[in-house]
Design a protein around this motif. Sequence first.
Motif: not given
Length: 623
Positions: A21-32
């Motif tokens: 499944p796709e990686l989703i999260g309302k907090g968004g991404w860190l270290n990118t």
Amino acid sequence: MTDATSAPASPPSRRARVRAPELIGKGGWLNTGGKELTLADLRGKCVVVDFWTFCCINCLHVLDELRELEEKHRDTVVIIGVHSPKFVHEAEHQSVVDAVERYGVHHPVLDDPELATWKQYAVRAWPTLVVIDPEGYVVAQHAGEGHAHAIAKLVEELETEHAAKGTLRRGDGPYVPPEPVATGLRFPGKALVLPSGHFLVSDSTRHQLVELEADGETVVRRIGSGVRGFGPDSFSEPQGLALLPDGKVIVADTVNHALRTYDPVSGAIETVAGTGRQWWQGSPAEGPALEVDLSSPWDVAWWADRVWIAMAGVHQLWTYDPATGTVGVAAGTTNEGLVDGPAAEAWFAQPSGLAAAGDRLWIADSETSALRYVERAGAGDGEGDGEGDVEDGFVIRTAVGAGLFDFGHRDGAAEQALLQHPLGVTSLPDGSVAVSDTYNHALRRYDPATGEVTTLATDLREPSDAVLVGEDIVVVESARHRLTRLRLPDEAVRVEAVAHRTQREATEVAPGALTLDVVFTAPTGQKLDTRYGPSTRLLVSATPPELLAEGSGAGTDLHRELVLADGVTEGVLHVSAMAASCDDDPANEYPACHVHQQDWGVPVRVGDTGTSRLALVLAGLGA
């Protein structure tokens, strides 16, 4: 998936192909570097998805287990952390940002405060690792710690297979380190006052101790190289500090799984307990201090003529006796939960703070959001004669706290008051105790004389410890990277009561019989080690205990038939499983063996349309 008695797993090319499944999260991404990642961006890489939450000591162990894999396979493997919170505080984005820096997470992290990706992957426990092959298919799932060796072997297989197919993409991954921030301290953990009046602080993220002048700001000296390690001049995320009668400071060198001493006069650092290796089930739990493994010692205190150790990694209290140079278990069974009683029968959940106060040793039991204490048998209720050694001469009692899934910020009578993941306790002159209520950003006070809990201060930022200086209390504000001096108020600050339960959804189960299966597949090239008897262990209990009419207790079979009691409609099933596997090579007289273990707390709700089988994956292929 197969169970522990099934045939060895098929090679990677024949595994069931399940699209990740796709990686989703309302907090968004860190270290990118601000980039939003998708699985398409990771195609061609072996991806290890680490579902973690920063309160969880097992999750922190896995972060350390993955460091070697991350370095060795840097051009073919991408580790993705999916932060899936348990506590309300952990759902705050800035708290996740802080945790990623605090624990040295050097890979991309998806902040998933609503557990969206957790649900898509059907995860049930912290930590859980999912392996995705270079074509985007799930090929393995592992719950708990101790799986790094199995994942490393699987990665090598995937590299070989997909290099041959032309579907492996080598090169740098998507990790972009954040800009460093200049502060005198960086996520300090614990503090003490030296005889000189200076402060000594464990500067955990920088792997050092720091001596500060009495103003709590001016740096006198830094102790340790500042590079993570176990050498004569290095620490790894040190935490607890305590003064010994001889004037030395004993240090809980947490990620080194060791106790060290520091001499403020000579500057000498010496290892006095631990081997640098993490303790596992079945390892010796007593003996010469330098020959026994420890597990994430988080705090230390001098009490009852020895050093007491908050052994967060195995949910126990241990002791170290400098006179004999020995260590041993003082309290706790290694089961995670809140159970009082004789020391040998008590349950803890990541004890993380200790404070000696006369005939009591206070404990911040972080995962149960509880304030607890040790006292001699008979001191509180007339039981026993107060004689006996450490193991059978002490009892554990709870002052504040309800269990693993109840937390909040509520003052009042202790039996209904709530804390949220406290990490520190401090004995006060009037016999009361201050609690560094870490995830509530508050300093709380419990008065044994009245049984009342009040709030002393709010608007702190992840307080993790506090020390008394005259009429002031100096708080370690870990997430503000400083010591903060407060005047102890005559009256507590009043706050609005807030109560929480974990946001994880309950599993609907049918009334009556419930089949429990813990799924374990031995890693490729290994088998269950039965040379000396059963190599698996299963322990089941419930909150409330009345939830289970049958099936609680310990055993060696990973399959258990449970019976839910009539009239109890919801609760939590506590499941602890362990399996040991060894290299399957008849020619090798001394095969390498590995321990895999995990604790689950599964919220359940009884209903007519619920399931009659509960499957928990300890390790499985093609999950």
